[in-house]
Design a protein around this motif. Structure first.
Motif, PDB file in Angstrom:
ATOM      1  N   UNK A  27       4.641   0.282   0.966  1.00  0.00           N
ATOM      2  CA  UNK A  27       6.158   0.242   0.759  1.00  0.00           C
ATOM      3  C   UNK A  27       6.480   1.809  -0.099  1.00  0.00           C
ATOM      4  N   UNK A  28       5.652   2.175  -0.683  1.00  0.00           N
ATOM      5  CA  UNK A  28       5.738   3.695  -1.364  1.00  0.00           C
ATOM      6  C   UNK A  28       6.049   4.721  -0.486  1.00  0.00           C
ATOM      7  N   UNK A  29       5.400   4.839   0.577  1.00  0.00           N
ATOM      8  CA  UNK A  29       5.317   6.005   1.316  1.00  0.00           C
ATOM      9  C   UNK A  29       6.423   5.846   2.436  1.00  0.00           C
ATOM     10  N   UNK A  30       6.797   4.370   2.630  1.00  0.00           N
ATOM     11  CA  UNK A  30       7.905   4.280   3.343  1.00  0.00           C
ATOM     12  C   UNK A  30       9.271   4.722   2.782  1.00  0.00           C
ATOM     13  N   UNK A  31       9.354   4.402   1.301  1.00  0.00           N
ATOM     14  CA  UNK A  31      10.462   4.563   0.628  1.00  0.00           C
ATOM     15  C   UNK A  31      10.566   6.236   0.460  1.00  0.00           C
TER      16      UNK A  31
END
Lengths: 188, 188
Positions: free
Chosen positions: A173-177
DNA sequence: CTAGTCATGTCATCGAGTGACATCACCCAT
DNA sequence: ATGGGTGATGTCACTCGATGACATGACTAG
């Protein structure tokens, strides 16, 4: 000394968490927290700077972990690349216990005073990242912008992760955001 | 009623600013502020929620101005384009009085409690912008990311503007830093 | 065994913040 | 003008967070 294993600070922290969850932060007095552990209010303040700080234990470790990751990023990495490494490191600290994070978040988001404290922790974190970037040769205002942009991603991602009922993978989720921030800011 | 023109709130605000500047925020008691105006501490708390709030007067107006600008941006505008419009509007409120801003900033940045309050004002502002973006049809997490990214630009720009001795043009600095954020986040 | 140190308790105090009630000025309807 | 609202302020009493000063008791090193 360790008559009730765990240490006074840990016991006080648990008691505080329980009471804050049961009847709310404001409705809980320091004396009550202390009573539940068999200690004194005076002792509470020997372990925690104030009534709020009891909820922000791991913040130094988180900051240290993120700054280390930022520092250890390859010299060829761009500012945002280094920040991305720090964000990746943060997930190790933040993504451990979803249910505990949910409880804590419920308490904090229900009280403006606690939100203030949370925000200043984030601001301190941003300042540390910014300093780390400057050490890497990144000039201002780029260092501040990149560091604070990273904190924005951290906050938005963690907020969504913690409010979602199921424990998704915080790391992806972090890298996606982080990518999402790029596309959002780019689209002019 | 207006025996000493200005109104009780305004007089209290001025007295507080003076005392906070003279001897620091913590070293000033509410009773002292009230005394200087000939009023009572109890009255102080009828005009301000707490000792800190006295320093954050124009924040509602700022928020309203920015949200209006965001809402009035052309429907064709991208999320960041609308945020840019809000940032542009903010300069009208923030860029008025450089010396007053410097004084206020000196007081706030010298005290963690006041910094906390400032941060929550910014967070509230970000939430309002995010809500405005969602009204424009922007989905999450893009709305939050764009809104918070805008606040980052606002904070970094204002911080630099207010710490620079000469009053540069806040408006151009703001749009310059908005572009700068784009290049910084894009460079992976 | 003794001196020192560390954690805690006890006591006193300050200042922020709030609720309840009194007062006073001003305005409006009769 | 008069009497009754209404709003702003004062007064009083109180709770609670936070801190300084000092005492005590346990445990440790020499």
């Amino acid at each position: 000394m360790a008559r009730w294993e765990g240490g006074a600070a840990a016991r006080l922290r648990e008691a505080a968490m329980e009471l804050y969850a049961e009847r709310g932060f404001e409705q809980t007095t320091v004396a009550e927290i202390a009573d539940r552990t068999g200690l004194t209010a005076r002792t509470f303040f020997r372990h925690f700077a104030d009534k709020r700080e009891v909820l922000f234990a791991g913040s130094e470790a988180l900051q240290e972990g993120m700054v280390t990751a930022l520092r250890d990023a390859p010299p060829s990495a761009t500012p945002m690349g280094a920040v991305g490494a720090a964000l990746d490191a943060s997930t190790v600290f933040l993504g451990r216990d979803h249910t505990h994070s949910r409880r804590r978040h419920a308490i904090i988001s229900a009280n403006p005073e606690l939100l203030e404290r949370e925000l200043i922790k984030m601001a301190t974190l941003a300042a540390a990242l910014s300093a780390g970037l400057r050490e890497r040769g990144v000039p201002e205002p780029d260092a501040s912008l990149a560091a604070q942009a990273g904190i924005v991603v951290l906050q938005v991602t963690f907020e969504r992760w913690v409010t979602s009922p199921a424990a998704t993978d915080l790391r992806t989720e972090m890298s996606s955001n982080l990518e999402r921030l790029q596309t959002v800011t780019t689209a002019q």
